[in-house]
Design a protein around this motif. Structure first.
Motif, PDB file in Angstrom:
ATOM      1  N   ALA A 210       0.817  -1.218   0.000  1.00  0.00           N
ATOM      2  CA  ALA A 210       0.000   0.000   0.000  1.00  0.00           C
ATOM      3  C   ALA A 210       0.846   1.261   0.000  1.00  0.00           C
ATOM      4  CB  ALA A 210      -0.925   0.000   1.212  1.00  0.00           C
ATOM      5  N   GLN A 211       2.121   1.154   0.418  1.00  0.00           N
ATOM      6  CA  GLN A 211       3.003   2.312   0.490  1.00  0.00           C
ATOM      7  C   GLN A 211       3.273   2.914  -0.885  1.00  0.00           C
ATOM      8  OE1 GLN A 211       4.040   3.610   3.430  1.00  0.00           O
ATOM      9  NE2 GLN A 211       4.965   5.332   2.328  1.00  0.00           N
ATOM     10  N   ILE A 212       3.228   2.078  -1.927  1.00  0.00           N
ATOM     11  CA  ILE A 212       3.468   2.548  -3.295  1.00  0.00           C
ATOM     12  C   ILE A 212       2.436   3.599  -3.689  1.00  0.00           C
ATOM     13  CG2 ILE A 212       3.362   1.816  -5.713  1.00  0.00           C
ATOM     14  CD1 ILE A 212       5.587   0.310  -5.031  1.00  0.00           C
ATOM     15  N   GLU A 213       1.214   3.429  -3.196  1.00  0.00           N
ATOM     16  CA  GLU A 213       0.130   4.334  -3.571  1.00  0.00           C
ATOM     17  C   GLU A 213       0.132   5.619  -2.745  1.00  0.00           C
ATOM     18  OE1 GLU A 213      -3.392   2.037  -3.101  1.00  0.00           O
ATOM     19  OE2 GLU A 213      -2.703   0.428  -4.442  1.00  0.00           O
ATOM     20  N   ALA A 214       0.954   5.668  -1.708  1.00  0.00           N
ATOM     21  CA  ALA A 214       1.001   6.849  -0.846  1.00  0.00           C
ATOM     22  C   ALA A 214       1.880   7.942  -1.459  1.00  0.00           C
ATOM     23  CB  ALA A 214       1.538   6.460   0.525  1.00  0.00           C
ATOM     24  N   ASP A 215       1.804   9.125  -0.882  1.00  0.00           N
ATOM     25  CA  ASP A 215       2.677  10.225  -1.301  1.00  0.00           C
ATOM     26  C   ASP A 215       4.014  10.067  -0.580  1.00  0.00           C
ATOM     27  OD1 ASP A 215       3.942  12.528  -2.031  1.00  0.00           O
ATOM     28  OD2 ASP A 215       2.542  13.897  -1.041  1.00  0.00           O
ATOM     29  N   GLU A 330       9.938  -3.213   3.288  1.00  0.00           N
ATOM     30  CA  GLU A 330       9.748  -1.804   2.925  1.00  0.00           C
ATOM     31  C   GLU A 330      10.562  -1.421   1.693  1.00  0.00           C
ATOM     32  OE1 GLU A 330      10.558   0.254   6.630  1.00  0.00           O
ATOM     33  OE2 GLU A 330       8.431   0.691   6.855  1.00  0.00           O
ATOM     34  N   PRO A 331      11.870  -1.712   1.636  1.00  0.00           N
ATOM     35  CA  PRO A 331      12.591  -1.388   0.401  1.00  0.00           C
ATOM     36  C   PRO A 331      12.200  -2.301  -0.757  1.00  0.00           C
ATOM     37  CG  PRO A 331      14.055  -2.478   1.963  1.00  0.00           C
ATOM     38  CD  PRO A 331      12.786  -2.180   2.700  1.00  0.00           C
ATOM     39  N   ALA A 332      11.874  -3.562  -0.463  1.00  0.00           N
ATOM     40  CA  ALA A 332      11.530  -4.497  -1.532  1.00  0.00           C
ATOM     41  C   ALA A 332      10.315  -4.031  -2.321  1.00  0.00           C
ATOM     42  CB  ALA A 332      11.285  -5.892  -0.950  1.00  0.00           C
ATOM     43  N   THR A 333       9.340  -3.415  -1.644  1.00  0.00           N
ATOM     44  CA  THR A 333       8.127  -2.992  -2.338  1.00  0.00           C
ATOM     45  C   THR A 333       8.407  -1.936  -3.400  1.00  0.00           C
ATOM     46  OG1 THR A 333       5.787  -2.466  -1.971  1.00  0.00           O
ATOM     47  CG2 THR A 333       7.402  -1.090  -0.815  1.00  0.00           C
ATOM     48  N   PHE A 334       9.524  -1.201  -3.249  1.00  0.00           N
ATOM     49  CA  PHE A 334       9.906  -0.196  -4.246  1.00  0.00           C
ATOM     50  C   PHE A 334      10.841  -0.776  -5.305  1.00  0.00           C
ATOM     51  CE2 PHE A 334       8.850   2.461  -0.516  1.00  0.00           C
ATOM     52  CZ  PHE A 334       7.845   3.219  -1.100  1.00  0.00           C
ATOM     53  N   GLY A 335      11.027  -2.108  -5.301  1.00  0.00           N
ATOM     54  CA  GLY A 335      11.884  -2.741  -6.303  1.00  0.00           C
ATOM     55  C   GLY A 335      13.343  -2.395  -6.133  1.00  0.00           C
ATOM     56  N   VAL A 336      13.804  -2.432  -4.881  1.00  0.00           N
ATOM     57  CA  VAL A 336      15.179  -2.052  -4.565  1.00  0.00           C
ATOM     58  C   VAL A 336      15.989  -3.285  -4.159  1.00  0.00           C
ATOM     59  CG1 VAL A 336      16.637  -0.638  -3.042  1.00  0.00           C
ATOM     60  CG2 VAL A 336      14.409   0.218  -3.782  1.00  0.00           C
TER      61      VAL A 336
END
Length: 407
Positions: A210-215, A330-336
């Motif tokens: 859900a963090q991806i959709e946040a600002d 947390e970092p994985a969700t941003f593809g890091v």
């Protein structure tokens, strides 16, 4: 055995009060529970229906957030009560838009359990991952309150599955249903006679997805990063920093954000003393040209999750020592791409991601420098590794939906 347990719990309450004289953490533990019931009676409206969610600490609370969101949508008129066992969890989450009441969990005595549930009178109770308290569970069963375990994890060395733990296993009968993270947990529960089990996965995947959709925008990080490759080192302990410093000090074209787990002044000063390249702290950033610095120390809380959205590479702390690996999701969700220390055997998500080649474990500073150099110089390798991490998150979401469908 249950009687012995109750005696030990009562004794621990006496010991903890005395120990608080010497330990600030233990003092918080006991002080926070003073007048707990009178505080609850002053805030809980008995005319309202309540849902009770218990989280051991802050990490478990983060796992509960997707559940809270779902429950608020499903039961909009129902109030939510979150209990914490640890002082750190309670201190850091005193307000949240999805939570109506925060409280400490009283010590697990029969009288405390009965009084706590009499005040709250929950419609349903949810325990996150673990923190099984037999007297509370027995009281929930006695009062016939629907009780669920969310994102549970069981190991064969737990007392539930030993001959001497039969009385503890009995308390698990309070759960209407077990929603567990993996097949191993399901098999253990089945072997103990529990068939009311569903492998639903880990709600943390729903939380971080859900963090991806946040600002996630942070202006000062954009000013700091510019066009450089950025490594975000999150929740680091001194053992982690010992792995990082050689590479950081020898790097001229890479930017680093370091978010220490402990932001005590003496800890920050020690970290600063080990850095030999231009470094600025979050607390000192105002009025400075952040683009001129190579290292930014986040001596604050609440920004790390969004900071990962700017990372090209992430190092997640805790596994270089024995304090426990912090949140790699947390970092994985941003593809890091993610690097961690070597002590992560109790963190199955890290082992799974390592096997998929979306995460790397290092034992020393030489190994850290080696994988960093490869990730830095080979953009295709870095991109592929990050894609694996991102796909790992997307393919493991859905735990909250499974619970919602059951309810």
């Amino acid at each position: 055995m249950h009687r012995i347990y109750n005696v030990l719990v009562k004794l621990s309450g006496v010991v903890l009060k005395s120990a608080g004289i010497f330990s600030p953490k233990l003092k918080e533990f006991t002080e926070g529970r003073k007048d707990l019931f009178s505080k609850l009676e002053g805030t809980i409206d008995p005319s309202k229906e309540h849902l009770w969610i218990h989280a051991a600490s802050l990490g478990e609370f983060e796992m509960a957030v997707p559940i809270l969101k779902m429950l608020k949508e499903k039961y909009p008129e129902t109030k939510t009560v979150i209990s914490f066992f640890s002082a750190s969890g309670y201190k850091n989450k005193k307000e949240h838009p999805l939570v109506d009441h925060f409280t400490y969990l009283p010590l697990d005595t029969p009288k405390n359990a009965e009084k706590f549930l009499e005040i709250i009178q929950p419609k349903m109770a949810f325990f996150i991952k673990y923190d099984f308290w037999p007297n509370f569970l027995n009281e929930l069963k006695k009062k016939e309150i629907r009780t669920f375990l969310i994102s549970g994890v069981f190991r064969k060395d737990q007392a539930f599955f030993k001959a001497y733990g039969k009385w503890l296993k009995e308390s698990l009968k309070a759960f209407e249903h077990f929603f567990v993270q993996n097949k191993e947990s399901e098999d253990l529960l089945n072997s103990a006679g529990f068939k009311n089990v569903t492998v639903s996965g880990d709600t943390r995947f729903d939380r971080v997805a859900a963090q991806i959709e946040a600002d996630n925008r942070i202006d000062f990080i954009e000013e700091f990063k510019q066009d450089h490759l950025l490594v975000v080192c999150g929740s680091t302990w001194p053992e982690d920093e010992n792995l990082l410093l050689d590479f950081i000090n020898s790097s001229s074209n890479i930017k680093f954000i370091i978010a220490p787990h402990e932001i005590k002044p003496e800890k920050i000063q020690k970290l600063e003393a080990g850095l030999q390249i231009p470094t600025v702290k979050y607390s000192d950033k105002d009025g400075k040209q952040l683009k001129d610095y190579s290292v930014l120390i986040l001596d604050t809380i609440g920004l790390l999750g969004r900071a990962y959205s700017y990372a090209n590479i992430a190092y997640v702390g805790g596994a270089a020592g024995t304090s426990g690996l912090h949140n790699i999701l947390e970092p994985a969700t941003f593809g890091v791409p993610i690097i961690i220390g070597e002590n992560f055997s109790k963190f199955p998500e890290a082992e799974r991601l390592r096997q998929l080649a979306g995460l790397f474990s290092v034992k020393n500073s030489a190994e850290f420098s080696a994988i960093m150099n490869k990730l830095y110089t080979n953009s295709e390798f870095r991109k592929k590794t990050g894609m694996i991490a991102g796909h790992f998150i997307n393919s493991n979401t859905g735990a909250t939906r499974i619970l919602e469908n059951y309810l």
